[in-house]
Design a protein around this motif. Sequence first.
Motif, short mmCIF file in Angstrom:
data_model
loop_
_atom_site.label_atom_id
_atom_site.label_comp_id
_atom_site.label_asym_id
_atom_site.label_seq_id
_atom_site.Cartn_x
_atom_site.Cartn_y
_atom_site.Cartn_z
N GLU A 1 0.87 -1.51 -0.12
CA GLU A 1 -0.07 0.01 -0.10
C GLU A 1 0.86 1.17 0.00
O GLU A 1 0.54 2.28 -0.67
N THR A 2 1.84 1.29 0.80
CA THR A 2 2.70 2.47 0.75
C THR A 2 3.63 2.60 -0.47
O THR A 2 3.49 4.11 -1.09
N MET A 3 4.10 1.58 -1.12
CA MET A 3 4.84 1.88 -2.56
C MET A 3 3.82 2.57 -3.56
O MET A 3 4.04 3.14 -4.18
N ASN A 4 2.77 1.64 -3.42
CA ASN A 4 1.66 1.98 -4.55
C ASN A 4 1.18 3.47 -4.48
O ASN A 4 0.70 4.12 -5.48
N LEU A 5 1.00 4.08 -3.32
CA LEU A 5 0.61 5.26 -3.03
C LEU A 5 1.46 6.30 -3.43
O LEU A 5 1.15 7.32 -3.91
N LEU A 6 2.76 5.99 -3.44
CA LEU A 6 3.84 6.99 -3.93
C LEU A 6 3.54 6.98 -5.68
O LEU A 6 4.18 7.95 -6.15
N LEU A 7 3.10 6.19 -6.22
CA LEU A 7 3.13 6.16 -7.69
C LEU A 7 1.74 6.38 -8.22
O LEU A 7 1.44 6.65 -9.63
N VAL A 8 0.56 6.56 -7.22
CA VAL A 8 -0.61 7.03 -7.99
C VAL A 8 -0.81 8.53 -8.41
O VAL A 8 0.17 9.36 -8.08
N LYS A 9 -1.64 8.83 -9.31
CA LYS A 9 -1.87 10.33 -9.82
C LYS A 9 -0.66 10.60 -10.49
O LYS A 9 -0.27 11.98 -10.01
N ASN A 10 0.11 9.79 -11.19
CA ASN A 10 0.96 10.07 -11.84
C ASN A 10 2.17 10.70 -11.00
O ASN A 10 3.05 11.70 -11.07
N GLN A 11 2.59 9.78 -9.89
CA GLN A 11 3.64 10.05 -8.91
C GLN A 11 3.54 11.42 -8.15
O GLN A 11 4.80 11.96 -8.11
N SER A 12 2.31 11.98 -8.06
CA SER A 12 2.18 13.42 -7.54
C SER A 12 2.70 13.37 -6.24
O SER A 12 3.54 14.47 -6.02
N MET A 13 2.60 12.50 -5.37
CA MET A 13 2.92 12.43 -3.89
C MET A 13 4.64 12.15 -3.66
O MET A 13 5.22 13.04 -3.23
N LEU A 14 5.24 11.49 -4.82
CA LEU A 14 6.76 11.50 -4.78
C LEU A 14 7.31 12.69 -5.19
O LEU A 14 8.25 12.90 -4.71
N GLN A 15 6.57 13.25 -6.19
CA GLN A 15 7.06 14.54 -6.60
C GLN A 15 7.16 15.73 -5.73
O GLN A 15 8.07 16.51 -5.51
N SER A 16 5.92 15.85 -4.92
CA SER A 16 5.83 16.91 -4.08
C SER A 16 6.77 16.67 -2.71
O SER A 16 7.31 17.56 -2.18
N LEU A 17 6.97 15.36 -2.61
CA LEU A 17 7.86 15.03 -1.46
C LEU A 17 9.34 15.30 -1.55
O LEU A 17 10.02 15.68 -0.83
N SER A 18 9.73 14.90 -2.82
CA SER A 18 11.05 15.31 -3.23
C SER A 18 11.45 16.73 -3.29
O SER A 18 12.49 17.03 -3.00
N LYS A 19 10.35 17.35 -3.76
CA LYS A 19 10.60 19.08 -3.64
C LYS A 19 10.81 19.43 -2.29
O LYS A 19 11.56 20.32 -1.94
N GLU A 20 9.96 19.00 -1.45
CA GLU A 20 10.25 19.40 0.13
C GLU A 20 11.55 19.15 0.65
O GLU A 20 11.91 19.96 1.43
N ILE A 21 11.99 17.78 0.34
CA ILE A 21 13.41 17.31 0.70
C ILE A 21 14.52 18.18 0.19
O ILE A 21 15.20 18.70 0.97
N CYS A 22 14.33 18.54 -1.37
CA CYS A 22 15.50 19.55 -1.48
C CYS A 22 15.40 20.73 -1.19
O CYS A 22 16.56 21.50 -0.85
N VAL A 23 14.18 21.45 -0.86
CA VAL A 23 14.19 22.56 -0.20
C VAL A 23 14.89 22.64 0.99
O VAL A 23 15.74 23.50 1.52
N ASN A 24 14.51 21.76 2.05
CA ASN A 24 15.15 21.51 3.40
C ASN A 24 16.63 21.34 3.15
O ASN A 24 17.46 21.72 3.91
N ALA A 25 17.03 20.27 2.08
CA ALA A 25 18.41 20.38 2.00
C ALA A 25 19.19 21.39 1.52
O ALA A 25 20.24 21.54 1.90
N THR A 26 18.58 22.27 0.67
CA THR A 26 19.25 23.48 0.23
C THR A 26 19.51 24.56 1.61
O THR A 26 20.60 25.12 1.60
N GLN A 27 18.37 24.47 2.40
CA GLN A 27 18.71 25.04 3.48
C GLN A 27 19.39 24.57 4.76
O GLN A 27 19.81 25.16 5.88
N ARG A 28 20.11 23.29 4.47
CA ARG A 28 20.95 22.41 5.18
C ARG A 28 20.20 22.18 6.63
O ARG A 28 20.48 22.36 7.45
N ASN A 29 19.07 21.94 6.38
CA ASN A 29 17.98 21.21 7.30
C ASN A 29 17.92 19.85 7.27
O ASN A 29 16.85 19.45 6.78
N VAL A 30 18.53 18.95 7.97
CA VAL A 30 18.55 17.50 8.08
C VAL A 30 17.02 17.33 8.71
O VAL A 30 16.33 16.36 8.11
#
Length: 545
Positions: free
Chosen positions: A309-338
């Motif tokens: 269920e967890t892995m399928n949820l990341l791929l539904v709706k054209n992988q929208s959840m995975l894309q939004s999650l990766s963007k949020e992680i990249c923003v925090n990484a740029t701010q050096r916020n582990v």
Amino acid sequence: AFTLGRNTFRIDHSCALASPVCSAGVSNCAQASDIPDNISLWDKYQNVSKRGDKFRIGDKVLDVEKPTVPLPLQLPSLLENNSADKPPHTVRQKAPRTTHSILKRGATLHVEKPAVSLPLQNEPADKLPHTNLSLWDNYHLTPKHAVTQKIQDVLPYHITSTTSPHTHNTVAQNIAHFFLFCHERQQIWQNRNRGNEYPWTSDQILSHHFFCNIYRELDRGTTYFRAQFIRRLKLKKQHSNGDDFFQEILWSSLCYRLVNKIETFQKFGGIPTRKEWPTFYTMLSKMKKENTTIFTGAHQVMGYQRFIETMNLLLVKNQSMLQSLSKEICVNATQRNVKGCFEAIQKINNVGKFFAWQVTCDLLESNNLFMCCEDDWVELGPGALAGIQLIFGKTKAMDDLEMARILRDYQTTVFDALGVEFPSFCGRGISLKNIEHALCEFQKYVALVDKARRRSNKLGARCWDPRYSGKGSRSYMDIGKNCVTCNYNGEQKVSILCDSCLSCYCEDCLNFGKKISESLQWICPPCRMIEALMIYQRRSSGAVT
């Protein structure tokens, strides 16, 4: 003085306030001034039998079948009542207070000798266990008091000023014991890496039980993910942009860590990509029907249904959840916020703190969090928190993360005080991430030592027993590996394995000589490139000097 109810009475040598009364009278009693003060009150009146007599205090008469006052310590001569006439019998000596019984009272780790449980008296010597449980015994050249004195001289005062009931020396000893464990565990890895024969240590607990490495990147599960990441890195040109590649690495880490069993992915041929997920799902369904083990047994897992269920949820709706999650992680990484990256990963359904931190570590070690560093922040799990309490006790003067940072900052000082040289990996000290990793293993080591002292048969940990039960290393996975460059079988040529990703390289592809083949540590060119890039980015951001 003694207390009776709410009243307090004081007895002086003249026995004016309270005196014993019996049929024999007090005239036959010995003079109190002739009796030492540390003898029981009963012994000041030697002619008065203890059984069946009365105490009169004021108008009250007390039955003295059981003493109503706490008796002081008697002299040893009074305790020797014809003990030589008693027949000999086998009794168990009173063992020292166990580690946990001390720690639950707010104290810290007890490392004094003897470090083994006391044997039975009259038991044949050949049946006694010869177990060395004290790491101090392996470093006998440096006296304990000299070590603790050197450590306590440099520790901040607020570390020990609030760790009652003990003070500086106790905390210093616990810190020294923790880093002795780190040194011994890393020395085991180095001895094994040299090709030395088992056992690689004289410590029986470390020799017969599984413990993770001090450096997380040296654990077999992490090296497998590093090798898979390098394979993804070589195919990076197939991705349209950097964001798509980061999404692929995030997907790979989540898929791998939620299962965390190398054999499952080896059966598939590696960690599946997003496009390969349907085929991987079919294989997992078949394995479940055949009752084949899918998940690791080293820790708790979410189970088959929740994982799907967890892995399928990341791929539904054209992988929208995975894309939004990766963007949020990249923003925090740029701010050096582990911490922000960790909290973003934790938002995934069924992913708790443990799995979120494992994925964060994978992204850190593969240099996918940009300017973030392993020393910026760490999520302390239950095992690491237990390890911190073993060392520092219960204190509210500072938070747990600050105490973990103190261990990281003073590691060089402690090793110098111990008079040992830490066998570091690639010249790197123990980072904050690896301090958390080592604390978890340290508390497991202390728990096993405690059970061994109490001679418990249920140690509750995976045992290393390749000769009898077949439980041993998974180093068989390295046998027959092909060279990653020419795909030639490494058994037919002189080859070497990378310590960081366990990839095989033959002598023709690397053209290495005797110097490289006999070196204690070696990492392959792709891993060296990743390490160099990480150091460059950290220096650019001011993370390291």
